[in-house]
Structures are given as C-alpha cells and as structure tokens.
Design an enzyme around this catalytic site. Structure first.
Site, short mmCIF file in Angstrom:
data_model
loop_
_atom_site.label_atom_id
_atom_site.label_comp_id
_atom_site.label_asym_id
_atom_site.label_seq_id
_atom_site.Cartn_x
_atom_site.Cartn_y
_atom_site.Cartn_z
CG HIS A 1 71.82 20.26 39.94
ND1 HIS A 1 70.67 20.57 40.10
CD2 HIS A 1 72.63 21.40 40.15
CE1 HIS A 1 70.38 21.92 40.34
NE2 HIS A 1 71.71 22.21 40.66
CD GLU B 1 65.21 11.10 35.57
OE1 GLU B 1 65.71 11.85 36.77
OE2 GLU B 1 64.11 11.54 35.30
CG HIS C 1 67.24 15.56 37.74
ND1 HIS C 1 67.02 16.81 38.12
CD2 HIS C 1 66.07 15.14 37.20
CE1 HIS C 1 65.81 17.08 37.95
NE2 HIS C 1 65.12 15.92 37.30
ZN ZN Z 1 63.24 15.84 36.49
#
Ligand code: ZN
Length: 678
Positions: A474, A468, A471
């Site tokens: 990102h 996570e 993410h």
């Molecule tokens: Zn994912």
C-alpha cells in the site's frame, strides 16, 4: 559537523547513526523549517500550490526522512542512549507540530488557495491534501483562544511523552523476565524446535540449560505446548502482568500513565468541541458516529457469541474427558486447543513448520505479488542496515523501472519491540527534479533460525508476514506523488487494514501455498493430506477469536466514550463489564492485559481498535471478488491495484472500495470466511 542524519538524501546510513546525532539534527531541521515557513508566508502574497504548499511538503518530507530512522531504531535496536535522545526530541517535535497546526496565517493561506481560481485546476491528490490540511488545522486548535491553544500544546506534548513511556515500560518488563530450566524434563511437551531455541538463548546469555523469555516465540511455545501446568501458569502470569501493578517492578507500572492519557484525551477532545475522544477519533475515519461503531460491534457479537460459547464448552468437555482437567484456566486454553487440533484434525503447528522455511516463504510471497500485480522483487546486497539479520529488496515495474525499496527485519531478538508492523522510511513524492521513490520497513517478531537450520515459520507467522507486506505494498505501490495522501498517508484509519488483511487470505489457498510451501530438507510441496488438515482447522475456534477482538474493540471504545473527570477512567471496571457481555474466557483477577495494550496506548489505534474488524468487512468482501472471478484473474488483480492500492489517501476509502467492487461493502463474505452464518 559530520551528522549522518543531516546527510540523508536517500537511504539512511544506519551504521553511522549514533544517539548523539539525534538531537542536533532535529534541532537544526526544526529551526530551518521555522525560518523557511516564515519566509514562505512573507513572500507569498498570493499563495498557490507551487509557492507555498509544495515547498512546505518538501520541508516536512525532510523532517520525516530524518526522524523516521531514529523512530525506527528506537523500536528495533533500543538502547539507553538512543532512548534518551529520542525522548529529548519528542516534546520538540510535538511543539513544532502544534505550532504548524495552529498557525492562523498558514491556515488562511490554505483557505485562500481552496477558494482561489487555481483550486479547480489542481489534481485530486492536491485537492485532498488541501482539504485534509484544513480539517487538521481545526483539529489542532487553530480556532481556539490563545489560552486554550497553549493548553492544547501542553496536552499534545504530554500525550506524546506518556505514549513513549508506556512502550518503554512494556519493553523493559518483557526483557527483564527470564526463566532458567536446568532439567529437560521440566520442559516436557515442548517440541524440539522450541527446546533448541531455549537452549540457544541460554548459550547467548552464557548460562546453563534452557532459558525461557517473554519474547513472543518463546512465550507462545510454552503456553501452547508445556505439559507442566504450573510452568504455563507462571509464564502466563508474567506475560499478562507486564508493566502493571501486578508485575515485578513498580517502576514499570503503566497504571497512572493509562489514567492520565485518558484524562488528557478527554480534555483535548472537549477543548476542540467534541463530547468525548471517540468523536474526536472518528473525525478522520470512515465511521461517522460512536453509535454506528457500537452497533457494528454489538451486531457482530450477537452473531458470533453463541458459537463462541459452544466452542468454549467444547474446550471444557475435551479438557475433562480427554485430559482429565476438571477446571480450565486461562493458561490452559492454548494448550488444550492445540491438543484438540491434534485430535480432531491430526494437525500440529509443528507439522507445518518444515514447509515454511523463511527463504521459500519470502520468495513465494514475491512470486505471488508478481502474478497479481506484474511487479518483480529482487534482493540487493551491501545496503547499510541496523542489524545483520536485516535484508533489503527492490521492487521493479513491469517495464523494469525501479518502483520502491524495502527492509525486512523478521526475527524476535532482545531490545526489539514486540509485535509486527510496517513503517514508512521515505514517502513517494513528486518534486521539480522527478519522483522520490518510497521506502518501507517491515518488522516482525518471528521465530529466529536455530543452529544451522533456516528459520522455520509457523503458519501464523506466515500470515503475519503477508499482512505486513500488504501494508508495505500500500505504501510502496502508490502512484500518488503528494506525500500527505500517498500510500497509507491520509487513508482513513478504519480502512487502512484493507490491503493488509486482504493479503492474509492467500495463506489458505492451495494455489498460493504451492508457490511458497516447500519442505526445507526434502524440498517436497505441502502434501494434500496436510493441506486438508490445515483447511479443516481453519475455522477452529473462529468465533472465540472473533469475540476476543470484539472485547478489545468495545473496551477501547467504551473507555474513551464514557470517560468522566469525576469518576476517572474506570479501566478495570469497564473491562470487566465488556467481558461479562461478550467474552467467553474470563481471565483471572491478576490479568492486566490493558497494561500492555500498545495499539491504543503506544500506537495510533486509540478509540480506533474497531478498525481491524471494520476493515475486515472491506478486505473479505474485496477478496470475495477474487473468489468469484478467479484468484489469479489478471483483470481483478489490476483493478485491485489501480482502484485501491495505488490511490492511497487521495480519495475517500468508500469511493475506492466502490470503484473496485461496483457497490458498497457487505458483511456476508467476512462471516462466510469465518464459518459463521449471515
Ligand atoms: Zn495491520
């Protein structure tokens, strides 16, 4: 009058947000935006970026900033009132979204900008914003007749409602089940940490003894460790029949919701000129055709299934020979597998947990990304949140500038949706006044602290957190200031798991583990012997896990690809067929895994669950460059940051990958990491 949602300019004042604020705030913003759009279109006879798109992006940003905390609170501190307010807004937001997407005048204005002299002067993120918008106008039905536009709008609204209802049913069914045990001997086999958790739950609910629940840490402990086979069977049955016709409460049965969703997805795809919903789904993804995805999955199945069958035979042999179990049922497999790990590798998940206290894991994760990307992360106290367990952090650039902020909400608790995810709170955006910095929520459902001990994570929970956080990075480290294509926005969905799955690799590296694995009492690092056992077990049953993911992916693809109005969705039938082709574990007839398959019925993975495996080819191959050139090679870290993470959705994922790797992706690294031959 004093609506905290309407006052949001930076971080939401969570403690002040009440259910009664939600609908008035959304009504106000939608009305404002409608008026705003009208006057923008009236005034821009010569539309350009500054007089049309920038103000529109700012309007959308304001709506997102208000809706995001509502959506988030509905997921993590759900209540009757909030749920009602949330559901009242869903059709309004859907209607507004469709209206924007079908606005012919707006579409023409975007088209005019794309064809104007100005276009070539725009930066790549601006161009991408415009190209994606033009594509999305078509996907929202801008070209349809009025009658079909109306039907599209109805379907979009209904799908939003159904998806929310699906999630509510899963949450309610999960929360409603509990099992009280009054004798410790009923829980033979459970490690102390799980017993203490169950006794703490009983205390919190003012009951005697031990309480088991379907929240993942509790379910997982029982299914992995309980010696009592009937107890494992009972909790397995409760878990795998949640929100189904086999479950306890018919009000939570998702059967008709699933059926209706598939019918409507098929109808909307055909309305837009596609043959089926898979084609519609792929219109915004890296993969080009359903056949290409199907072949990708079948190829992987061919490579992994023989090994998965051997692994399953080994489970049966061990069950019979060592545990005296002649027949192996679905609720035995995690239990037997854990016993096998103990025998083969002398390893238990419990041995590792003391080395993963939450504060060390989090600090180590921050140290790791500092080493890779040069950023620093510091906790900030005193920030308003939705629950006392939530922590808040800030990310700083190497030059000390504030880059992003995020919330960590790590533990399982009642009224919180299961699973783990990252969501946007605020997107990075360039405005006339400067740059709005991105903010993320990262949510897990890990084992909570028990008694006075810190929360101790399993190795899997560590991996989930790293995933996570990938993410999150990102979203937060993006340099793109156009919110439609900054961070994960605008990234092809089958590439979105690249930065997240990439992060998982570090949880297996000695050098990385040394940054965060430290015994919570002795403060010793993870002993080499234990590390070797962990590594020995890394590829244990890896082919079984692979075929399970392929089963989910093929099921998702086929139900959306083969839908026929005259036959209905054929859910169970297709699932059974897929299982016969690829699975090595055939679950009992009562199993209704699909009724809790939130990824494709409650989230954004419909006809896209294959994305995990698709992106794993990319993430494994990207990680292989670190393996080749040095795990902490500064240049490789910088390259990954600049070519993949920072660019977000401002260019094709394939172009980003090639910029990092110097070539197209290959599947070899994924197979090698899983211990499978190419
Ligand atoms: Zn994912």
């Amino acid at each position: 009058m004093n609506n905290p949602l309407l006052a949001i300019s930076t971080l939401p004042a969570f403690s002040k947000i009440k259910a009664e604020h939600v609908e008035p705030a959304i009504d106000k913003i939608i009305t404002d935006n409608r008026t705003g759009l009208e006057s923008l279109l009236k005034n821009s006879t010569q539309p350009d970026w500054d007089n049309l798109i920038q103000p529109l992006e700012e309007m959308e940003d304001r709506l997102n900033k208000i809706w995001s905390p509502v959506r988030h609170m509905n997921s993590v501190v759900n209540s009757e009132e909030l749920r009602e307010a949330y559901n009242l807004c869903l059709p309004k937001l859907s209607e507004y979204g469709t209206e924007m997407g079908q606005n012919k005048q707006l579409y023409k204005a975007y088209k005019a900008i794309a064809e104007s002299n100005q276009y070539s002067m725009l930066d790549s993120a601006q161009k991408r914003t415009i190209q994606n918008a033009l594509r999305d106008f078509h996907l929202s039905g801008v070209d349809l007749t009025d009658e079909k536009k109306q039907r599209y709008k109805e379907i979009a609204q209904r799908l939003t409602e159904l998806s929310a209802k699906f999630e509510e049913n899963v949450l309610d069914a999960t929360q409603a089940w509990e099992k009280q045990c009054l004798k410790k001997t009923d829980l033979e086999g459970l490690p102390n940490s799980a017993l203490e958790m169950a006794s703490q739950t009983a205390e919190q609910r003012e009951k005697e003894g031990w309480i088991l629940t379907l929240e993942f840490p509790s379910y997982n402990a029982v299914i992995t460790y309980a010696d009592d086979r009937s107890l494992r069977e009972e909790i397995y049955k409760a878990y795998t029949t949640r929100a189904s016709d086999q479950g306890d409460n018919p009000d939570w049965d998702n059967s008709s919701i699933i059926e209706e969703m598939l019918a409507l997805r098929h109808e909307v795809a055909q309305l837009l000129g596609f043959n089926n919903y898979v084609e519609r789904s792929l219109a915004t993804k890296m993969a080009e055709t359903p056949l290409q995805v199907m072949e990708f999955l079948i190829d992987l199945a061919g490579k992994s299934r023989p090994q998965a069958l051997e692994e399953m035979q080994e489970v049966s042999r061990f069950a019979k020979g060592v545990l005296g179990l002649d027949e192996v049922y679905a609720w035995d497999i995690p239990y037997i597998s854990e016993k096998m790990k103990g025998t083969y590798f002398d390893l238990s998940q419990e041995d590792l947990k003391p080395y993963f206290p939450v504060n060390k894991v989090v600090a180590g994760l921050f140290k790791l990304v500092q080493r890779l990307y040069g950023i620093t992360i510091k906790e900030k106290e005193g920030v308003d949140t939705w629950h006392p367990d939530v922590r808040f952090y800030e990310i700083f650039e190497p030059n000390g500038e504030l880059k992003a902020q995020f919330y960590f909400d790590l533990y399982a608790r009642p009224k919180k949706r299961g699973g783990a995810w990252m969501d946007e709170c605020i997107a990075r955006m360039q405005t006339g006044e400067g740059v709005q910095i991105p903010v993320a929520y990262m949510t897990c459902n890990s084992t909570p602290p028990v008694g006075d001990n810190p929360a101790l994570f399993t190795h899997n929970e560590v991996i989930t957190l790293f995933h996570e956080f990938g993410h999150g990075l990102h979203h937060m480290l993006t340099r793109i200031g156009r919110p439609s294509v900054s961070g994960i926005s605008g990234v092809e969905w089958d590439a979105v798991e690249l930065p997240s799955q990439f992060m998982e690799n570090w949880c297996w590296e000695r050098e990385a583990l040394d940054m965060f694995a430290e015994h919570h009492e002795t403060h010793k690092k993870l002993p080499e012997s234990l590390y070797q056992k962990l590594m020995g077990s890394k590829n244990f049953q890896t082919a079984m896990q692979m075929v399970r993911q392929l089963e989910f992916s093929l099921f998702d693809l086929r139900i959306h690809h083969e839908y026929q109005a005259k036959d209905g969705a054929r859910i169970q039938e297709i699932l059974n067929e897929v299982r016969n082709e690829v699975a090595v574990i055939i679950p009992p007839d009562f199993n209704r895994f699909q009724h809790g398959f939130s990824h494709i019925f409650g989230g954004g993975y419909a006809a896209g669950y294959y994305s995990y495996k698709w992106a794993e080819v990319l993430s494994a191959d990207a990680y292989a460059r670190f393996e080749e050139e040095g795990l902490f090679n500064r240049q490789v870290g910088e390259d990954f940051l600049h070519t993949i993470i920072e660019v977000g959705g401002s260019r094709d994922a394939m172009d980003s990958f090639k910029a990092f790797r110097g070539r197209e992706p290959k599947i070899d690294a994924l197979l090698r990491h899983c211990g499978m031959a190419a």
